[in-house]
Design a protein around this motif. Structure first.
Motif, short mmCIF file in Angstrom:
data_model
loop_
_atom_site.label_atom_id
_atom_site.label_comp_id
_atom_site.label_asym_id
_atom_site.label_seq_id
_atom_site.Cartn_x
_atom_site.Cartn_y
_atom_site.Cartn_z
N TRP A 1 -5.43 1.05 15.06
CA TRP A 1 -4.83 0.83 16.38
C TRP A 1 -4.59 -0.67 16.54
CZ3 TRP A 1 -3.27 5.20 18.37
CH2 TRP A 1 -3.98 6.38 18.14
N GLU A 2 -3.35 -1.09 16.37
CA GLU A 2 -2.99 -2.50 16.47
C GLU A 2 -2.56 -2.81 17.90
OE1 GLU A 2 -0.32 -3.98 13.51
OE2 GLU A 2 -1.01 -2.53 12.02
N HIS A 3 -3.11 -3.89 18.44
CA HIS A 3 -2.77 -4.34 19.78
C HIS A 3 -2.15 -5.73 19.68
CE1 HIS A 3 -6.07 -1.49 20.03
NE2 HIS A 3 -5.86 -1.30 21.31
N LYS A 4 -0.96 -5.88 20.21
CA LYS A 4 -0.32 -7.19 20.24
C LYS A 4 -0.58 -7.83 21.60
CE LYS A 4 3.23 -7.91 17.88
NZ LYS A 4 4.56 -7.82 17.25
N ILE A 5 -1.08 -9.05 21.59
CA ILE A 5 -1.50 -9.72 22.81
C ILE A 5 -0.69 -11.00 23.00
CG2 ILE A 5 -3.47 -10.68 24.08
CD1 ILE A 5 -5.28 -9.08 22.14
N VAL A 6 -0.19 -11.20 24.20
CA VAL A 6 0.57 -12.40 24.54
C VAL A 6 -0.10 -13.09 25.73
CG1 VAL A 6 2.75 -13.32 25.42
CG2 VAL A 6 2.77 -11.52 23.71
N VAL A 7 -0.31 -14.40 25.62
CA VAL A 7 -0.76 -15.18 26.77
C VAL A 7 0.49 -15.52 27.59
CG1 VAL A 7 -2.03 -17.21 27.57
CG2 VAL A 7 -2.61 -16.16 25.36
N GLU A 8 0.76 -14.71 28.61
CA GLU A 8 2.01 -14.86 29.36
C GLU A 8 2.01 -16.11 30.22
OE1 GLU A 8 3.77 -10.42 30.04
OE2 GLU A 8 2.23 -11.07 31.45
N GLU A 9 0.89 -16.37 30.89
CA GLU A 9 0.82 -17.52 31.79
C GLU A 9 -0.61 -18.06 31.85
OE1 GLU A 9 3.16 -17.62 35.57
OE2 GLU A 9 3.36 -15.47 35.22
N VAL A 10 -0.72 -19.33 32.20
CA VAL A 10 -2.02 -19.94 32.51
C VAL A 10 -2.04 -20.20 34.01
CG1 VAL A 10 -3.56 -21.89 32.12
CG2 VAL A 10 -2.22 -20.97 30.22
N LEU A 11 -3.00 -19.63 34.71
CA LEU A 11 -3.01 -19.63 36.17
C LEU A 11 -4.28 -20.30 36.71
CD1 LEU A 11 -2.02 -15.87 36.59
CD2 LEU A 11 -0.45 -17.83 36.68
N GLU B 1 -0.79 -20.90 26.54
CA GLU B 1 0.36 -20.21 27.12
C GLU B 1 1.47 -19.97 26.09
OE1 GLU B 1 3.43 -20.51 30.94
OE2 GLU B 1 1.77 -21.92 30.72
N GLY B 2 1.94 -18.72 26.03
CA GLY B 2 3.02 -18.35 25.13
C GLY B 2 2.57 -17.88 23.77
N ASP B 3 1.29 -18.07 23.43
CA ASP B 3 0.81 -17.68 22.11
C ASP B 3 0.67 -16.17 22.00
OD1 ASP B 3 0.75 -20.22 21.15
OD2 ASP B 3 -1.39 -20.54 21.50
N LYS B 4 0.83 -15.68 20.78
CA LYS B 4 0.66 -14.27 20.47
C LYS B 4 -0.42 -14.12 19.42
CE LYS B 4 4.76 -13.92 18.96
NZ LYS B 4 5.97 -13.40 18.31
N PHE B 5 -1.21 -13.06 19.54
CA PHE B 5 -2.20 -12.76 18.51
C PHE B 5 -2.45 -11.26 18.48
CE2 PHE B 5 -4.35 -13.85 22.41
CZ PHE B 5 -5.49 -13.08 22.49
N GLU B 6 -3.34 -10.82 17.59
CA GLU B 6 -3.47 -9.40 17.29
C GLU B 6 -4.93 -8.96 17.37
OE1 GLU B 6 -1.57 -6.85 13.73
OE2 GLU B 6 -3.11 -8.25 13.09
#
Length: 400
Positions: free
Chosen positions: A311-321, A297-302
């Motif tokens: 084409w760069e995509h930024k990914i965030v783990v917003e929540e763990v559900l 949770e909260g981590d960012k990666f590419e």
């Protein structure tokens, strides 16, 4: 999510006193942008704890002088995205937190730890100013922030020019919304990645809520997708390709801090290798690494697709559900904005320029020629501000 001792500290009188001393104001939510809130300081403290845990596998219960020395001289300047003024403020909060741990009898030898913090603060500040000392993700995030600030200064200069000419309009002051997960920008909370770890049953059963943005798109192009935490990065690649209507016609890779995850099988077939820019990076097969082995949770990666168009995509783990019985299947797309760019179109700036031309004169022959090339018989279905969530989920449901 904070460590239980940090949560307890955040509610203590000691923290209230330290916070007042650092900010010069009573303990409350601060509206001024030039001051950090109490949550900001607790977040930095949690980041400091987490980066020590991730890099040294030592949690608060086992902090000692050696751990504190490495944390101050190496881990803060290498991984945590704060400037020297904030580091000096954080020093006060950290020393105050150590006093709290001693009062609660959670740790001993607090005086030695405080002395270590003070002794190695100059080296911490010096290393934090050295760009060659930063990790790749810290360097990229700060460069992106500086680019953003430069763009803001250009906008301000344009506004001042318009004001001088008595041409100021309301449209230059768009409303700003304060919400947990903004639909316009990715939350830029600095997170530090953990070493590859063995997944466990508890986390295998969790669901990750991911926010995936195409970097540079204006307005943002993004999707919010629920995925099983035990899913591999190879599976996530397929999900992204589906959600953004890519064709898997080019190579691709994930960058998670210093770990590069690529498709080993595809590279062997094509005879190409992933784009690795630093010898310190670790190469892994995306088909063999689960999401919960590298991110939480909260981590960012590419994710990068097509090293030509990039084409760069930024990914965030917003929540763990937890699993939601109301969700018919996973992965599942819950929301998104704007249609995806065309394959082989040359990059996000060219696509955004085309969308602007399309909105001005959709019937112009040059615009229609591009649509026919990109979409063929479906060119009449081009709606740049629309994303068909139902269609994405229909495809995802067929794949999983």
């Amino acid at each position: 999510m904070y460590h239980k001792w940090i949560k307890e500290y955040g509610k203590s009188g000691l923290f209230l006193t330290a916070y007042n001393g650092v900010t010069g104001v009573p303990f409350k939510e601060i509206e001024s942008e030039d001051k950090l809130s109490h949550e900001d300081y607790l977040q930095i403290l949690e980041e400091f704890r987490r980066v020590i845990l991730n890099q040294m596998e030592v949690d608060i219960e086992k902090w000692n002088m050696g751990v504190m020395m490495i944390g101050m001289t190496d881990l803060i300047p290498r991984y945590i995205e704060i400037d020297n003024a904030v580091i000096l403020e954080f020093q006060i909060i950290l020393n105050n937190f150590l006093v709290f741990l001693q009062d609660k009898e959670y740790l001993e030898n607090i005086f030695d730890l405080q002395k270590t913090v003070f002794q190695f603060m100059p080296l911490c500040l010096n290393n934090n100013l050295d760009i060659n000392y930063w990790s790749q993700i810290k360097r990229k995030n700060i460069e992106a922030y500086m680019k953003y600030m430069d763009e803001q200064m250009e906008t301000i200069n344009d506004l001042l020019d318009d004001l001088e000419g008595n041409m100021m309009k309301e449209e230059f002051f768009p409303p700003v919304k304060n919400q947990k997960h903004s639909n316009n920008v990715i939350p830029m909370i600095p997170k530090n990645k953990i070493p590859l770890r063995v997944s466990n049953e508890e986390f295998d059963n969790k669901i990750y809520q991911l926010r995936i943005d195409i970097v540079g798109a204006k307005p943002p192009i993004w999707r919010r997708i629920l995925v099983p935490a035990k899913m591999t990065f190879g599976d996530l690649h397929e999900i992204i390709q589906t959600a953004f209507d890519w064709d898997t016609a080019h190579l691709y890779q994930f960058n998670v801090d210093n770990v590069v995850l690529s498709d080993f099988e595809a590279e062997d077939l094509i005879g190409d290798k992933p784009h690795v820019y630093y010898t310190s990076q670790i190469k892994k097969d995306m088909a063999k690494v689960k999401l919960n082995q590298l991110v939480s949770e909260g981590d960012k990666f590419e994710y990068i697709y097509d090293f030509g168009d990039s084409w760069e995509h930024k990914i965030v783990v917003e929540e763990v559900l937890e699993h939601d019985p109301a969700i018919p299947f996973y992965p599942y797309c819950t929301k998104g904005k704007r249609t995806a760019p065309f394959e082989d179109f040359g990059g996000i700036e060219r696509f955004d320029d085309f969308v602007a031309d399309f909105k001005k004169n959709a019937n112009r022959k040059s615009v229609q020629d591009v649509l026919e090339w990109a979409m063929g018989v479906e060119s009449e279905r081009f709606y740049p501000d629309y994303v068909d969530i139902e269609e994405i989920n229909e495809l995802l449901g067929l794949m999983w």
